[in-house]
Structure formats: structure tokens, C-alpha cells
Motif scaffolding. Structure first.
Motif, PDB file in Angstrom:
ATOM      1  N   LEU A   5       0.831  -1.205   0.000  1.00 48.64           N
ATOM      2  CA  LEU A   5       0.000   0.000   0.000  1.00 48.64           C
ATOM      3  C   LEU A   5       0.867   1.257   0.000  1.00 48.64           C
ATOM      4  N   PRO A   6       0.520   2.234  -0.819  1.00 46.49           N
ATOM      5  CA  PRO A   6       1.329   3.447  -0.958  1.00 46.49           C
ATOM      6  C   PRO A   6       1.008   4.482   0.115  1.00 46.49           C
ATOM      7  N   PRO A   7       1.869   5.517   0.186  1.00 47.15           N
ATOM      8  CA  PRO A   7       1.535   6.658   1.047  1.00 47.15           C
ATOM      9  C   PRO A   7       0.141   7.180   0.700  1.00 47.15           C
ATOM     10  N   GLY A   8      -0.567   7.598   1.736  1.00 48.29           N
ATOM     11  CA  GLY A   8      -1.929   8.086   1.550  1.00 48.29           C
ATOM     12  C   GLY A   8      -2.980   7.045   1.878  1.00 48.29           C
ATOM     13  N   SER A   9      -2.618   5.763   1.826  1.00 49.29           N
ATOM     14  CA  SER A   9      -3.586   4.713   2.187  1.00 49.29           C
ATOM     15  C   SER A   9      -3.737   4.689   3.708  1.00 49.29           C
ATOM     16  N   GLY A  10      -4.870   4.218   4.176  1.00 47.07           N
ATOM     17  CA  GLY A  10      -5.138   4.185   5.613  1.00 47.07           C
ATOM     18  C   GLY A  10      -4.085   3.446   6.419  1.00 47.07           C
ATOM     19  N   PRO A  11      -3.759   2.200   6.064  1.00 50.92           N
ATOM     20  CA  PRO A  11      -2.747   1.479   6.838  1.00 50.92           C
ATOM     21  C   PRO A  11      -1.376   2.146   6.798  1.00 50.92           C
ATOM     22  N   TYR A  12      -0.986   2.698   5.657  1.00 49.54           N
ATOM     23  CA  TYR A  12       0.303   3.388   5.564  1.00 49.54           C
ATOM     24  C   TYR A  12       0.347   4.556   6.544  1.00 49.54           C
ATOM     25  N   GLU A  13      -0.669   5.403   6.510  1.00 52.50           N
ATOM     26  CA  GLU A  13      -0.679   6.592   7.378  1.00 52.50           C
ATOM     27  C   GLU A  13      -0.739   6.203   8.844  1.00 52.50           C
ATOM     28  N   TRP A  14      -1.517   5.174   9.176  1.00 52.77           N
ATOM     29  CA  TRP A  14      -1.635   4.677  10.547  1.00 52.77           C
ATOM     30  C   TRP A  14      -0.273   4.229  11.064  1.00 52.77           C
ATOM     31  N   LEU A  15       0.430   3.423  10.254  1.00 50.26           N
ATOM     32  CA  LEU A  15       1.731   2.904  10.665  1.00 50.26           C
ATOM     33  C   LEU A  15       2.788   4.001  10.680  1.00 50.26           C
ATOM     34  N   ASN A  16       2.796   4.845   9.675  1.00 46.99           N
ATOM     35  CA  ASN A  16       3.801   5.904   9.605  1.00 46.99           C
ATOM     36  C   ASN A  16       3.722   6.815  10.833  1.00 46.99           C
ATOM     37  N   GLU A  17       2.518   7.112  11.294  1.00 47.52           N
ATOM     38  CA  GLU A  17       2.339   7.931  12.500  1.00 47.52           C
ATOM     39  C   GLU A  17       2.995   7.265  13.710  1.00 47.52           C
ATOM     40  N   ARG A  18       2.811   5.956  13.856  1.00 45.56           N
ATOM     41  CA  ARG A  18       3.410   5.228  14.979  1.00 45.56           C
ATOM     42  C   ARG A  18       4.930   5.182  14.882  1.00 45.56           C
ATOM     43  N   LEU A  19       5.437   4.991  13.681  1.00 38.78           N
ATOM     44  CA  LEU A  19       6.886   4.915  13.506  1.00 38.78           C
ATOM     45  C   LEU A  19       7.548   6.268  13.722  1.00 38.78           C
ATOM     46  N   LEU A  20       6.914   7.335  13.277  1.00 42.12           N
ATOM     47  CA  LEU A  20       7.460   8.664  13.525  1.00 42.12           C
ATOM     48  C   LEU A  20       7.495   8.969  15.019  1.00 42.12           C
ATOM     49  N   ALA A  21       6.444   8.573  15.738  1.00 42.94           N
ATOM     50  CA  ALA A  21       6.396   8.799  17.182  1.00 42.94           C
ATOM     51  C   ALA A  21       7.482   7.996  17.897  1.00 42.94           C
ATOM     52  N   ALA A  22       7.752   6.784  17.426  1.00 40.51           N
ATOM     53  CA  ALA A  22       8.740   5.924  18.081  1.00 40.51           C
ATOM     54  C   ALA A  22      10.175   6.256  17.693  1.00 40.51           C
ATOM     55  N   ASN A  23      10.409   6.560  16.413  1.00 40.03           N
ATOM     56  CA  ASN A  23      11.771   6.686  15.897  1.00 40.03           C
ATOM     57  C   ASN A  23      12.157   8.085  15.460  1.00 40.03           C
ATOM     58  N   GLY A  24      11.182   8.957  15.310  1.00 42.79           N
ATOM     59  CA  GLY A  24      11.459  10.280  14.771  1.00 42.79           C
ATOM     60  C   GLY A  24      11.613  10.224  13.256  1.00 42.79           C
ATOM     61  N   PRO A  25      11.849  11.383  12.648  1.00 42.31           N
ATOM     62  CA  PRO A  25      12.008  11.408  11.196  1.00 42.31           C
ATOM     63  C   PRO A  25      13.385  10.869  10.802  1.00 42.31           C
ATOM     64  N   GLY A  26      13.575  10.658   9.542  1.00 38.52           N
ATOM     65  CA  GLY A  26      14.878  10.238   9.061  1.00 38.52           C
ATOM     66  C   GLY A  26      14.897   8.850   8.451  1.00 38.52           C
ATOM     67  N   TYR A  27      13.875   8.065   8.696  1.00 39.89           N
ATOM     68  CA  TYR A  27      13.790   6.738   8.104  1.00 39.89           C
ATOM     69  C   TYR A  27      12.869   6.791   6.895  1.00 39.89           C
ATOM     70  N   PRO A  28      13.231   6.134   5.800  1.00 40.61           N
ATOM     71  CA  PRO A  28      12.317   6.103   4.663  1.00 40.61           C
ATOM     72  C   PRO A  28      11.064   5.302   5.011  1.00 40.61           C
ATOM     73  N   ALA A  29       9.974   5.687   4.453  1.00 41.22           N
ATOM     74  CA  ALA A  29       8.711   4.965   4.616  1.00 41.22           C
ATOM     75  C   ALA A  29       8.129   4.814   3.216  1.00 41.22           C
ATOM     76  N   ASN A  30       8.645   3.824   2.490  1.00 39.30           N
ATOM     77  CA  ASN A  30       8.342   3.678   1.067  1.00 39.30           C
ATOM     78  C   ASN A  30       6.931   3.185   0.792  1.00 39.30           C
ATOM     79  N   ALA A  31       6.511   2.170   1.530  1.00 37.29           N
ATOM     80  CA  ALA A  31       5.182   1.581   1.357  1.00 37.29           C
ATOM     81  C   ALA A  31       4.868   0.770   2.597  1.00 37.29           C
ATOM     82  N   ALA A  32       3.598   0.606   2.863  1.00 41.02           N
ATOM     83  CA  ALA A  32       3.170  -0.278   3.946  1.00 41.02           C
ATOM     84  C   ALA A  32       2.824  -1.633   3.341  1.00 41.02           C
ATOM     85  N   VAL A  33       3.097  -2.681   4.088  1.00 45.73           N
ATOM     86  CA  VAL A  33       2.723  -4.028   3.671  1.00 45.73           C
ATOM     87  C   VAL A  33       1.667  -4.510   4.657  1.00 45.73           C
TER      88      VAL A  33
END
Length: 154
Positions: free
Chosen positions: A87-115
Motif C-alpha cells: 500500500l502506498p503513502p496516503g492509504s489508511g494502513p500506511y498513514e496509521w503505521l507511519n504515525e506510529r513509527l514517527l512517534a517511536a523513531n522520529g524522522p529520518g527513516y524512509p517509509a516507502n510503502a506499507a505491507v
């Protein structure tokens, strides 16, 4: 019907590192560590493609996947077999997961797609210490934490 139980949720969260197995083009297995596996809902796991070119190529060709999440201290976990959807950026699962990863790790990691993995089967993975040694979880967890701390003392 819920496939993913509360205990499975706890193990996935506490493991902090899971392993995803996919099938290479030549039929060989590909095993890749994933630090971004989360339970998305009662029937799905999700992880982020941060640096997974082989896993992603394999899933584009063959969406079958197995994810193993093991709590190394409890000496037990689960294997989840299912089908992956990228799933690409903009999809529900991608945005849900990206929010959690940003909170845990901060910016700086690529987030290419959610699986997003539709879990079709789940099975327990238990140490033989439970089956043959009569171990109880609390005692086994304490013993393995002690072993880990002793091995990593500097």
C-alpha cells in the motif's frame, strides 16, 4: 471472526523485532528482520518497507508471506501465514503505521510503502522448555532476562 488474539497482540508488541519470510524468484526462502511489525486489526499485521528491496520484489511477484514474532524472554511467540498487499503513502494502513513509527523513531527513516498482511493462519511457537521441561512462563522469563543481562554486561 478474530484471527489475532490479545495474547498475539502482546507478543507482537513486546517482541519489537519480527521476521518475514517470502519466496525468491528461484523458489528459495528470503528471511528479513522487521522492526516495524504491528497488529493493524483483528485480521491483519502491517509493516513498513524501510529498506527491504528483496522482500518487496518477492511480494510483488508472490504475495505469500509468513511473519514470526517471538518474545525472546518468554521463549514463545507466533507464526502468521497470509497474503501481503503493498500500500502506498496516503492509504489508511500506511498513514496509521507511519504515525506510529514517527512517534517511536522520529524522522529520518524512509517509509516507502506499507505491507498489509491478511492473516490466514496463526500458530503458536513455544520453547521445548514448556513442553518437556515443565517450565512456567514467569520463571522462564526471569531466567532468560538474567541470561541476557549477563551476556551483555560491559
Amino acid at each position: 471472526m478474530a484471527m489475532i488474539t490479545e495474547d498475539m497482540r502482546r507478543i507482537v508488541a513486546d517482541a519489537m523485532l519480527s521476521f518475514a519470510a517470502t519466496v525468491c524468484e528461484d523458489g528459495a526462502p528470503n528471511l528479513s528482520p522487521k522492526g516495524s511489525v504491528f497488529v493493524y486489526d483483528d485480521a491483519h499485521l502491517v509493516f513498513m518497507d524501510i529498506a527491504s528491496p528483496h522482500t518487496m520484489a518477492n511480494l510483488r511477484r508472490d504475495p505469500r508471506i509468513e511473519i514470526n514474532s517471538i518474545d525472546v524472554f518468554r521463549r514463545r511467540g507466533y507464526r502468521f501465514k497470509g497474503t501481503a498487499e503493498i500500500l502506498p503513502p496516503g492509504s489508511g494502513p500506511y498513514e496509521w503505521l507511519n504515525e506510529r513509527l514517527l512517534a517511536a523513531n522520529g524522522p529520518g527513516y524512509p517509509a516507502n510503502a506499507a505491507v498489509l498482511v491478511a492473516v490466514e493462519r496463526a500458530a503458536a511457537i513455544d520453547s521445548p522448555a514448556y513442553t518437556f521441561g515443565g517450565a512456567q512462563e514467569a520463571e522462564l522469563t526471569a531466567a532468560w532476562r538474567d541470561r541476557y543481562l549477563q551476556a551483555h554486561r560491559t
